[in-house]
Write a protein that holds these residues in place. Structure first.
Motif, PDB file in Angstrom:
ATOM      1  N   UNK A   1       0.847  -1.192   0.000  1.00  0.00           N
ATOM      2  CA  UNK A   1       0.000   0.000   0.000  1.00  0.00           C
ATOM      3  C   UNK A   1       0.876   1.234   0.000  1.00  0.00           C
ATOM      4  N   UNK A   2       0.697   2.092  -0.991  1.00  0.00           N
ATOM      5  CA  UNK A   2       1.315   3.412  -0.992  1.00  0.00           C
ATOM      6  C   UNK A   2       0.344   4.314  -0.245  1.00  0.00           C
TER       7      UNK A   2
ATOM      8  N   UNK B   1       3.838   1.644   2.698  1.00  0.00           N
ATOM      9  CA  UNK B   1       4.879   2.563   2.258  1.00  0.00           C
ATOM     10  C   UNK B   1       4.301   3.975   2.228  1.00  0.00           C
ATOM     11  N   UNK B   2       4.696   4.791   3.190  1.00  0.00           N
ATOM     12  CA  UNK B   2       4.250   6.178   3.186  1.00  0.00           C
ATOM     13  C   UNK B   2       4.914   6.932   2.051  1.00  0.00           C
ATOM     14  N   UNK B   3       4.140   7.773   1.368  1.00  0.00           N
ATOM     15  CA  UNK B   3       4.652   8.534   0.241  1.00  0.00           C
ATOM     16  C   UNK B   3       4.337  10.005   0.478  1.00  0.00           C
TER      17      UNK B   3
ATOM     18  N   UNK C   1       7.939   1.556   5.446  1.00  0.00           N
ATOM     19  CA  UNK C   1       8.895   2.377   4.706  1.00  0.00           C
ATOM     20  C   UNK C   1       8.282   3.747   4.463  1.00  0.00           C
ATOM     21  N   UNK C   2       9.136   4.713   4.141  1.00  0.00           N
ATOM     22  CA  UNK C   2       8.698   6.019   3.659  1.00  0.00           C
ATOM     23  C   UNK C   2       9.499   6.344   2.415  1.00  0.00           C
ATOM     24  N   UNK C   3       8.816   6.878   1.396  1.00  0.00           N
ATOM     25  CA  UNK C   3       9.438   7.348   0.166  1.00  0.00           C
ATOM     26  C   UNK C   3       9.162   8.839   0.026  1.00  0.00           C
ATOM     27  N   UNK C   4      10.206   9.606  -0.236  1.00  0.00           N
ATOM     28  CA  UNK C   4      10.050  11.012  -0.594  1.00  0.00           C
ATOM     29  C   UNK C   4      10.813  11.239  -1.891  1.00  0.00           C
ATOM     30  N   UNK C   5      10.740  12.437  -2.405  1.00  0.00           N
ATOM     31  CA  UNK C   5      11.497  12.752  -3.620  1.00  0.00           C
ATOM     32  C   UNK C   5      13.006  12.723  -3.360  1.00  0.00           C
ATOM     33  N   UNK C   6      13.408  12.784  -2.090  1.00  0.00           N
ATOM     34  CA  UNK C   6      14.832  12.806  -1.756  1.00  0.00           C
ATOM     35  C   UNK C   6      15.388  11.468  -1.302  1.00  0.00           C
ATOM     36  N   UNK C   7      14.577  10.657  -0.645  1.00  0.00           N
ATOM     37  CA  UNK C   7      15.102   9.416  -0.063  1.00  0.00           C
ATOM     38  C   UNK C   7      13.991   8.398   0.166  1.00  0.00           C
ATOM     39  N   UNK C   8      14.428   7.167   0.356  1.00  0.00           N
ATOM     40  CA  UNK C   8      13.549   6.071   0.781  1.00  0.00           C
ATOM     41  C   UNK C   8      14.220   5.437   1.981  1.00  0.00           C
ATOM     42  N   UNK C   9      13.428   5.157   3.034  1.00  0.00           N
ATOM     43  CA  UNK C   9      14.030   4.523   4.204  1.00  0.00           C
ATOM     44  C   UNK C   9      13.067   3.561   4.874  1.00  0.00           C
TER      45      UNK C   9
END
Length: 191
Positions: A120-121, A157-159, A180-188
């Motif tokens: 799930x995003x 996966x948080x976006x 997990x979290x995804x941003x335009x700068x990083x994924x962690x």
């Protein structure tokens, strides 16, 4: 001050930060997500992934969903059936028709098959590195994750835009953490 009041105040500040980030990055952030792909080992075993149509100033997941569909994933979108209920997910691929859903958020038509995603995003107003997110207060994703995780292994996966990162998001007893979290700068990975 109780947690609901703390969350209400945090939502106001987070909405402003997200709107500012959206103005600066709306054209490039979704592409950055798609170029990176899913976090960890998630992208190596295509299954069912649910994205979301951007609401207000949310980051877009459509370029990422397009990439995943090309890689063999079944893509889907969430549908709010009623307040207080978990979300349901309907199969949808970028470019297919949508209809207005609750709050006029575009959703797949009722004829689209229901699916149970393994990834799930998840949209949000704010997040922290522990994996907690601040949503709009309806509890839809928290209830949905609780329900889905009784059925199968599900990765949340948080976006979001990187500007939505907070030192610590207020947490209530029913808040489901992200993996997990995804941003335009990083994924962690969270935790």
């Amino acid at each position: 001050m109780d947690v609901s009041e703390v969350k209400r105040k945090a939502r106001t500040a987070a909405s402003k930060r997200r709107a500012e980030a959206h103005e600066l990055l709306k054209d490039s952030a979704g592409i950055a997500l798609a170029e990176r792909g899913l976090p960890g080992g998630l992208g190596h075993r295509p299954g069912i992934v649910s994205g979301f149509m951007p609401y207000k100033s949310e980051i877009t997941t459509i370029p990422l969903l397009s990439r995943l569909q090309r890689e063999g994933w079944q893509t889907a979108l969430p549908v709010v059936m009623a307040p207080g209920e978990p979300l349901v997910f309907r199969a949808w691929a970028p470019g297919e028709p949508l209809v207005p859903g609750l709050w006029d958020i575009p959703v797949p038509p009722e004829t689209a098959p229901e699916v149970i995603p393994g990834v799930l995003l998840v949209p949000m107003l704010a997040f922290d590195r522990r994996g907690y997110r601040l949503g709009y207060g309806g509890g839809f994703y928290d209830r949905t994750l609780e329900k889905l995780r009784t059925l199968k292994t599900v990765a949340a996966v948080g976006v979001a835009y990187h500007a939505q990162l907070s030192d610590e998001v207020p947490v209530g007893p029913h808040d489901a953490p992200l993996d997990y979290v995804m941003t335009e700068q990083e994924t962690f990975a969270c935790g």
